[in-house]
Scaffold this motif. Sequence first.
Motif, PDB file in Angstrom:
ATOM      1  N   TYR A 113      57.385  50.019 -36.290  1.00 39.08           N
ATOM      2  CA  TYR A 113      58.398  49.499 -37.206  1.00 39.08           C
ATOM      3  C   TYR A 113      57.768  48.881 -38.451  1.00 39.08           C
ATOM      4  O   TYR A 113      56.599  48.482 -38.454  1.00 39.08           O
ATOM      5  N   ASN A 114      58.592  48.792 -39.485  1.00 36.86           N
ATOM      6  CA  ASN A 114      58.204  48.143 -40.731  1.00 36.86           C
ATOM      7  C   ASN A 114      58.137  46.630 -40.498  1.00 36.86           C
ATOM      8  O   ASN A 114      59.140  46.000 -40.179  1.00 36.86           O
ATOM      9  N   TYR A 115      56.954  46.060 -40.663  1.00 40.62           N
ATOM     10  CA  TYR A 115      56.755  44.627 -40.430  1.00 40.62           C
ATOM     11  C   TYR A 115      56.477  43.868 -41.731  1.00 40.62           C
ATOM     12  O   TYR A 115      56.224  42.665 -41.714  1.00 40.62           O
ATOM     13  N   GLY A 116      56.541  44.577 -42.860  1.00 36.69           N
ATOM     14  CA  GLY A 116      56.140  43.980 -44.131  1.00 36.69           C
ATOM     15  C   GLY A 116      57.006  42.830 -44.597  1.00 36.69           C
ATOM     16  O   GLY A 116      56.539  41.952 -45.328  1.00 36.69           O
ATOM     17  N   GLU A 117      58.281  42.815 -44.186  1.00 35.03           N
ATOM     18  CA  GLU A 117      59.190  41.746 -44.598  1.00 35.03           C
ATOM     19  C   GLU A 117      59.551  40.837 -43.428  1.00 35.03           C
ATOM     20  O   GLU A 117      60.505  40.067 -43.512  1.00 35.03           O
ATOM     21  N   LEU A 118      58.792  40.944 -42.344  1.00 34.51           N
ATOM     22  CA  LEU A 118      59.047  40.103 -41.178  1.00 34.51           C
ATOM     23  C   LEU A 118      58.037  38.961 -41.156  1.00 34.51           C
ATOM     24  O   LEU A 118      56.834  39.180 -41.316  1.00 34.51           O
ATOM     25  N   GLY A 119      58.537  37.765 -40.983  1.00 33.99           N
ATOM     26  CA  GLY A 119      57.656  36.601 -40.967  1.00 33.99           C
ATOM     27  C   GLY A 119      58.317  35.443 -40.249  1.00 33.99           C
ATOM     28  O   GLY A 119      59.533  35.434 -40.037  1.00 33.99           O
ATOM     29  N   HIS A 120      57.508  34.491 -39.861  1.00 32.72           N
ATOM     30  CA  HIS A 120      58.003  33.319 -39.139  1.00 32.72           C
ATOM     31  C   HIS A 120      57.432  32.067 -39.795  1.00 32.72           C
ATOM     32  O   HIS A 120      56.305  32.066 -40.285  1.00 32.72           O
ATOM     33  N   PHE A 121      58.220  31.017 -39.756  1.00 32.83           N
ATOM     34  CA  PHE A 121      57.818  29.790 -40.435  1.00 32.83           C
ATOM     35  C   PHE A 121      57.781  28.637 -39.435  1.00 32.83           C
ATOM     36  O   PHE A 121      58.552  27.694 -39.498  1.00 32.83           O
ATOM     37  N   TRP A 122      56.859  28.777 -38.497  1.00 30.61           N
ATOM     38  CA  TRP A 122      56.719  27.795 -37.430  1.00 30.61           C
ATOM     39  C   TRP A 122      55.853  26.608 -37.851  1.00 30.61           C
ATOM     40  O   TRP A 122      55.922  25.550 -37.239  1.00 30.61           O
ATOM     41  N   VAL A 123      55.010  26.801 -38.844  1.00 32.81           N
ATOM     42  CA  VAL A 123      54.095  25.747 -39.297  1.00 32.81           C
ATOM     43  C   VAL A 123      54.294  25.557 -40.801  1.00 32.81           C
ATOM     44  O   VAL A 123      54.320  26.532 -41.554  1.00 32.81           O
ATOM     45  N   LYS A 124      54.424  24.315 -41.227  1.00 31.54           N
ATOM     46  CA  LYS A 124      54.681  24.039 -42.638  1.00 31.54           C
ATOM     47  C   LYS A 124      53.385  23.972 -43.445  1.00 31.54           C
ATOM     48  O   LYS A 124      52.332  23.616 -42.935  1.00 31.54           O
ATOM     49  N   GLY A 125      53.525  24.289 -44.729  1.00 33.42           N
ATOM     50  CA  GLY A 125      52.395  24.213 -45.646  1.00 33.42           C
ATOM     51  C   GLY A 125      51.701  25.553 -45.822  1.00 33.42           C
ATOM     52  O   GLY A 125      51.323  26.190 -44.842  1.00 33.42           O
ATOM     53  N   TYR A 126      51.568  25.998 -47.056  1.00 31.55           N
ATOM     54  CA  TYR A 126      50.900  27.264 -47.374  1.00 31.55           C
ATOM     55  C   TYR A 126      51.462  28.415 -46.534  1.00 31.55           C
ATOM     56  O   TYR A 126      50.731  29.218 -45.950  1.00 31.55           O
ATOM     57  N   GLU A 127      52.784  28.480 -46.500  1.00 31.69           N
ATOM     58  CA  GLU A 127      53.450  29.493 -45.673  1.00 31.69           C
ATOM     59  C   GLU A 127      53.093  30.916 -46.089  1.00 31.69           C
ATOM     60  O   GLU A 127      53.125  31.827 -45.255  1.00 31.69           O
ATOM     61  N   ASN A 128      52.774  31.128 -47.363  1.00 30.91           N
ATOM     62  CA  ASN A 128      52.395  32.479 -47.791  1.00 30.91           C
ATOM     63  C   ASN A 128      51.127  32.943 -47.084  1.00 30.91           C
ATOM     64  O   ASN A 128      51.013  34.099 -46.666  1.00 30.91           O
ATOM     65  N   LEU A 129      50.177  32.045 -46.904  1.00 35.72           N
ATOM     66  CA  LEU A 129      48.942  32.386 -46.198  1.00 35.72           C
ATOM     67  C   LEU A 129      49.182  32.519 -44.697  1.00 35.72           C
ATOM     68  O   LEU A 129      48.602  33.389 -44.036  1.00 35.72           O
ATOM     69  N   ARG A 130      50.045  31.686 -44.164  1.00 33.33           N
ATOM     70  CA  ARG A 130      50.325  31.734 -42.721  1.00 33.33           C
ATOM     71  C   ARG A 130      51.066  33.024 -42.345  1.00 33.33           C
ATOM     72  O   ARG A 130      50.812  33.607 -41.282  1.00 33.33           O
ATOM     73  N   VAL A 131      51.988  33.461 -43.192  1.00 39.05           N
ATOM     74  CA  VAL A 131      52.689  34.717 -42.925  1.00 39.05           C
ATOM     75  C   VAL A 131      51.704  35.877 -42.888  1.00 39.05           C
ATOM     76  O   VAL A 131      51.771  36.752 -42.015  1.00 39.05           O
ATOM     77  N   MET A 132      50.758  35.882 -43.819  1.00 35.55           N
ATOM     78  CA  MET A 132      49.775  36.966 -43.840  1.00 35.55           C
ATOM     79  C   MET A 132      48.829  36.889 -42.645  1.00 35.55           C
ATOM     80  O   MET A 132      48.422  37.912 -42.103  1.00 35.55           O
ATOM     81  N   GLU A 133      48.486  35.674 -42.221  1.00 40.98           N
ATOM     82  CA  GLU A 133      47.664  35.532 -41.012  1.00 40.98           C
ATOM     83  C   GLU A 133      48.382  36.159 -39.825  1.00 40.98           C
ATOM     84  O   GLU A 133      47.778  36.868 -39.015  1.00 40.98           O
ATOM     85  N   TYR A 134      49.688  35.924 -39.741  1.00 38.75           N
ATOM     86  CA  TYR A 134      50.494  36.487 -38.654  1.00 38.75           C
ATOM     87  C   TYR A 134      50.562  38.013 -38.753  1.00 38.75           C
ATOM     88  O   TYR A 134      50.355  38.727 -37.755  1.00 38.75           O
ATOM     89  N   GLN A 135      50.848  38.524 -39.941  1.00 37.82           N
ATOM     90  CA  GLN A 135      50.980  39.973 -40.102  1.00 37.82           C
ATOM     91  C   GLN A 135      49.668  40.694 -39.818  1.00 37.82           C
ATOM     92  O   GLN A 135      49.657  41.763 -39.200  1.00 37.82           O
ATOM     93  N   ILE A 136      48.568  40.117 -40.255  1.00 33.78           N
ATOM     94  CA  ILE A 136      47.255  40.715 -39.983  1.00 33.78           C
ATOM     95  C   ILE A 136      46.969  40.691 -38.484  1.00 33.78           C
ATOM     96  O   ILE A 136      46.418  41.648 -37.927  1.00 33.78           O
ATOM     97  N   ALA A 137      47.371  39.617 -37.806  1.00 34.40           N
ATOM     98  CA  ALA A 137      47.127  39.498 -36.364  1.00 34.40           C
ATOM     99  C   ALA A 137      47.898  40.558 -35.580  1.00 34.40           C
ATOM    100  O   ALA A 137      47.347  41.194 -34.670  1.00 34.40           O
TER     101      ALA A 137
END
Length: 327
Positions: A113-137
């Motif tokens: 599936y397309n995961y490019g626009e899927l993200g979670h905001f479980w941790v605050k601060g620098y969410e743009n970097l955290r979303v990419m950490e999740y997507q890469i994982a």
Amino acid sequence: MEDIMEDNFEKLNLLLEQEQCEFVDIPDGFTGQTESGELRLIYLMNDAVESFLVLKNARMTGNYVRDYEGEFEGSVEKADWDLCEAEYILVIHQGHNVFTVFFEDILLETQLYNYGELGHFWVKGYENLRVMEYQIAILRDKYEYLGEKYCTEYEGKLAMLRDFPPLNYLFYPAVPEKYIVPMDNPWEVTAEALAVMQELATEAGDEKLGKMLRRYEKNPDISNAKKIAGMLCRSSHLPVITLLGEKIREAASVYPDRDFGRKQNKYLHELMEKAERRKEELEAENVQTLIYREEPFIYDCDSISFQVYLMIVRKGVWKQKIMVEKI
């Protein structure tokens, strides 16, 4: 066919080693056979992929306990056909409960599936970097658990960024600490990961980051990793982070979105349209805005819940300022 079977048995053994054995589409206490004669076992489940091991012509004795947590032991072996009229036997110990599955074949069923626009905001601060950490994982999990043939060539490159410490969970975890699954040698950077980051820095015209990456390549220690992690959240290096996000979205866009049926698709579409209108308002003010959503898995969507967010990115005097707005 034999090679495929062996590969699928390796996957099943991997699950058992990780003490995982979750069947779908059968109730708590199930025994016997399903109408189709198949039993489906979750292999890999994340926003990028839903994958199952399918046991063909399967028959269960004993009772399966759903949502079991506790002592676990499992094994699979070739059966004596004369004794049980099956090719293979899967034996699972859930504490004191034991059940056995006799089956003839094992297949892999996978939906990407397309995961490019899927993200979670479980941790605050620098969410743009955290979303990419999740997507890469999750991309790396797809690459490792399913193999290269389930990834595009560029996804294979992006998956290597899991081995880039300044961008992994050491600095920008997407989940709270208690949910982090530790990697072996998380501080170890690979040449492949450095090459991808160097390409991004060059394309974004970030000479300062490029210079620091070359220093990190020569001396890949914790001190340099910390320095680069600190650079990634600065306003001056936002272009390379924006570029990486675009690359991830582009790589993921070759896959379809999940289909939840007409009614739920319409509801999600309405939420996304609302988000798009808000995004247009912000972009008219020259504010960088990205839309992300949370959605359930197809296999388990009896109670569907969608969440749509706007991630608003601004340049601060020194560091990036990220706001998340729920639609």
